[in-house]
Each structure stands twice: as structure tokens, then as C-alpha cells.
Write an enzyme that holds these catalytic residues in place. Structure first.
Site, PDB file in Angstrom:
ATOM      1  N   SER A 186       0.818  -1.203   0.000  1.00 11.46           N
ATOM      2  CA  SER A 186       0.000   0.000   0.000  1.00 11.46           C
ATOM      3  C   SER A 186       0.856   1.260   0.000  1.00 11.46           C
ATOM      4  O   SER A 186       1.758   1.411  -0.821  1.00 11.46           O
ATOM      5  CB  SER A 186      -0.946  -0.045   1.206  1.00 11.46           C
TER       6      SER A 186
ATOM      7  N   ASP B 145      -8.298  -6.445  -5.051  1.00  9.19           N
ATOM      8  CA  ASP B 145      -8.072  -5.148  -4.429  1.00  9.19           C
ATOM      9  C   ASP B 145      -8.839  -4.071  -5.194  1.00  9.19           C
ATOM     10  O   ASP B 145      -8.932  -4.126  -6.422  1.00  9.19           O
ATOM     11  CB  ASP B 145      -6.573  -4.842  -4.435  1.00  9.19           C
TER      12      ASP B 145
ATOM     13  N   HIS C  92      -6.163  -6.543  -0.984  1.00  9.01           N
ATOM     14  CA  HIS C  92      -5.083  -5.576  -0.755  1.00  9.01           C
ATOM     15  C   HIS C  92      -3.933  -6.178   0.051  1.00  9.01           C
ATOM     16  O   HIS C  92      -2.771  -5.910  -0.225  1.00  9.01           O
ATOM     17  CB  HIS C  92      -5.667  -4.366  -0.022  1.00  9.01           C
TER      18      HIS C  92
END
Length: 401
Positions: free
Chosen positions: A117, A318, A378
Site C-alpha cells: 500500500s 483489491d 489488498h
């Protein structure tokens, strides 16, 4: 800055013979020593039960609570919080210089930075700064490369792809698509004018438009519902509070907070009484507000030109950093060998030679690789632990079982 090192627990090889991997969490303000450690790749899960897909079985793992103020890292100076990735990188180099000086056995060990991320955005900047320091002889380290997982490298490419992506999988109708795209276009306009904090606010509004039109799709996994949507409340900080609650608080669950501020803190015996795990994460997040929407594609280009190994990997499910958006910013790279990379066909990847299902697709050309991890959101290692391990082995040039 707080760091946590696991020496590799390999059945036949000494830890000094195996690569060292530094893991950087996102947020900014999420704790690698907490979430990455106990929820993703460390040897124990949040209930302190052994994890079958721990990375520590094959590599040394260094977790760092980064930037300053994250997790158990802290500051008593309000001006010490980082406001951009350049400061994040500079702070990290102070830590790495001291780490490799004090742990000289790792100086010749291949060192990799893995990230997730916002951690990927920071990892790119740290990798480039580290490469320069090594060339200058200021840090003794054998840098193997950087892996950017579901990374916030070019936020606008993610935001602009949300609408078409959700529409293509029947999570938006045509009217919803129009609303999302109109909101995303406003983000793009603000960025074009250099209004970065305004773009951050409009990014938050775009997420709210998506939540309304999809009945609360989870930005971290499109096949699940966001259970926190109805609990979030706007405060005097407005959009920053909303973003913080959506993207950072879930990585600091009550169970994890109780573990870190209870048994772990007691075991460590070095955390000052005035410091709580995650106590300054909101400050970290808010201080980086002007940096959120800035792209770092140029940094990735510089890494490739410098012949640093770069890997991009992304979870199929994601949304916040959807794979379509990742592919779009990769196409913007000016690296002279990008056409050769793009002309390749991807290869399928199975976790075991006799496995029936495809776990991922990948392709690689010279010092650039891309992995498409199937059935992962994610947090790729949490969702697909075996596939993540396989990828880890390939990137670090370990024998793949």
C-alpha cells in the site's frame, strides 16, 4: 524508530546465508511490527499461534514502524513528523545506517525491501536513497531490490480506474459509473492545478460516492462488504478523519492493539511509559496529507535506470489500489526497455508443481517484474500466503519448493 528483527528459522541453513527482507506497512501510520508481523508474514498470528506461511522460515525479516510516530516509533517533537516521502526516506537511512553498522553480519547478505500500500510509495523513495548511499560508500549493504505490493505509486491512476473496474464486475450501474467518474475527474483537475490537499479531500469524496453506489463495497477486497462503513463519523478534521477511519483504523483492531499494548509491550521492556502502540498514528497520517496524491512514477523510473531490481505485485480483488490502475501507471514508465517487457506474455504460477489451480501470473524482463496474484485483496500475504511465499522465493532467488 522501533524495529523488530527475526533471524531466519531455516531447517538446514544458517540465517547469515539467507536474504534479509525489510517489510514496510502502509497507512501512512500503519505498523509493520504489529499488522505485518502478526496479521501477514510473521511466525505467529494475532492469537500467538504458529503461521504456516511465515516468511521467517526462509528469510530474515526486519519490520520497521515507519514513518516516525507509527506503532511503537514515537517523537516528542511535533515538528519531527514526516510530511513527504523524501523525509521518510531520510529518516529511514538513519536507521539503516545504524542497523548495518551494528549488525555487520548482514552487510553482505542480499537485502530486499518488500512493501504494501502506502508502504510501496515510501519503499520506492527509500530504495532510491539507499542505492545512492551504497554507491557513495556511506552504507555497507548488498541491495537486492524492492517489491511494491498493491502500492500507492500513482494515486490518480487508481482513482480514475475505480469506476470502470467496478462497472465491469457489476458493482456499479451506468448512473453510478457517471457519478464516480465525475468525482474522479475532479480529483484529476485538482492535481493538474497542484492542489494536493484539495485532491486528497476530493479522493475521500470519491470513495464516499463509491460506498453509496455499491452499498459499502470493501476497498480492500471487492468480494466483501465494508463492515466499518456505518461506524465511521466525521469529526472536526473532516475528510482526513474519514480517510483515517477507512484506511488506517482497520489495521489497528482492538485485538491487535490489546496484544501490542499488553503482552508484547510487557515482553519488550523498552517502551517508554508515555508511548502507546499506535498512539501517534493519526498525527502521522495527518502530517502526510499533502503527500497522499503525489505520484512517484519518476522514482520507479530512476530505480530501473539505476539497474535496481523492481517488482510490482497486486491482488486481483483489491480496489483501493486495483490492478487496472497499477497497469496504467506502469505503462507511463519511461524506462527504455518497457516495450520489451510489455511485449512478453505472462506465465502462470502454481504454488506446487502438481497444484490444479493457478495461483498467479507473472512476467519479468531484466530488472523489472510484475506479479498478478489471484484471489487476493489488498493484503496479499494474508489472503494468499502460499502464493506470496512462492513469489518471495522467486524475487530473492531462493530455491522454490
Amino acid at each position: 524508530m522501533f524495529w523488530w528483527l527475526y533471524q531466519a528459522d531455516h531447517p538446514t541453513r544458517n540465517y547469515t546465508e539467507l536474504p534479509l527482507v525489510m517489510w514496510l506497512q502502509g497507512g501512512p501510520g500503519a505498523s509493520g511490527c504489529g499488522y505485518g508481523n502478526f496479521e501477514e508474514i510473521g511466525p505467529y498470528d494475532i492469537n500467538l499461534k504458529p503461521r504456516n506461511t511465515s516468511w521467517v522460515e526462509t528469510v530474515n525479516v526486519l519490520f520497521v514502524d515507519n514513518p516516525v510516530g507509527t506503532g511503537f516509533s514515537y517523537t516528542t517533537d511535533r515538528g519531527a513528523f514526516a510530511k513527504d516521502v523524501d523525509t521518510v526516506a531520510a529518516d529511514m537511512l538513519v536507521l539503516l545506517r545504524q542497523f548495518f553498522d551494528s549488525k555487520s553480519e548482514f552487510q553482505k547478505t542480499p537485502f530486499y525491501i518488500f512493501s504494501e500500500s502506502y508502504g510501496g510509495k515510501m519503499a520506492a523513495a527509500i530504495a532510491l536513497a539507499l542505492h545512492k548511499e551504497i554507491k557513495a560508500g556511506d552504507i555497507k549493504c548488498t541491495f537486492g531490490g524492492v517489491a511494491l505490493g498493491d502500492s500507492w505509486i500513482s494515486p490518480i491512476d487508481s482513482v480514475l480506474s475505480w469506476g470502470p473496474y467496478l462497472y465491469s464486475i457489476s458493482l456499479l450501474d451506468e448512473e453510478g459509473l457517471k457519478e464516480v467518474q465525475a468525482s474522479a475527474n475532479e480529483v484529476q483537475e485538482a492535481l493538474a492545478k497542484g492542489q494536493y490537499e484539495k485532491a486528497t479531500e476530493l479522493w475521500s469524496q470519491t470513495e464516499e460516492v463509491i460506498e453509496t453506489n455499491t452499498d459499502g463495497v470493501n476497498f480492500y477486497n471487492i468480494l466483501t462488504k465494508d463492515s466499518t462503513m456505518n461506524k465511521r463519523q466525521r469529526s472536526r478534521n473532516g475528510f482526513l478523519s474519514s480517510l483515517y477511519q477507512r484506511h488506517l483504523l482497520p489495521l489497528q483492531s482492538n485485538d491487535l492493539s490489546e496484544l501490542m499494548n499488553g503482552p508484547i509491550r510487557k515482553k519488550l521492556k523498552i517502551i517508554p511509559d508515555s508511548v502507546t502502540w499506535g498512539g501517534q498514528s493519526a498525527d502521522v497520517f495527518e502530517n502526510m496529507a499533502g503527500d497522499f496524491m503525489k505520484p512517484v512514477i519518476d522514482i520507479v523510473d530512476k530505480l530501473l535506470v539505476a539497474d535496481v531490481n523492481v517488482t510490482v505485485y497486486n491482488g486481483q480483488l483489491d480496489l483501493i489500489v486495483d490492478t487496472v490502475g497499477q497497469e496504467n501507471w506502469v505503462k507511463k514508465l519511461k524506462w527504455t526497455k518497457m516495450e520489451q517487457f510489455r511485449s512478453l506474455k505472462w506465465k502462470s504460477l502454481r504454488v506446487h508443481p502438481d497444484a490444479a489451480e493457478t495461483a498467479a501470473f507473472y512476467k519479468s524482463y531484466e530488472n523489472f517484474s510484475f506479479f498478478w496474484i489471484l484471489k487476493a485483496g489488498h493484503m496479499v500475504p494474508s489472503d494468499q500466503g502460499e502464493a506470496s511465499l512462492k513469489m518471495l522465493h522467486m524475487i530473492t532467488n531462493l530455491e522454490v519448493p
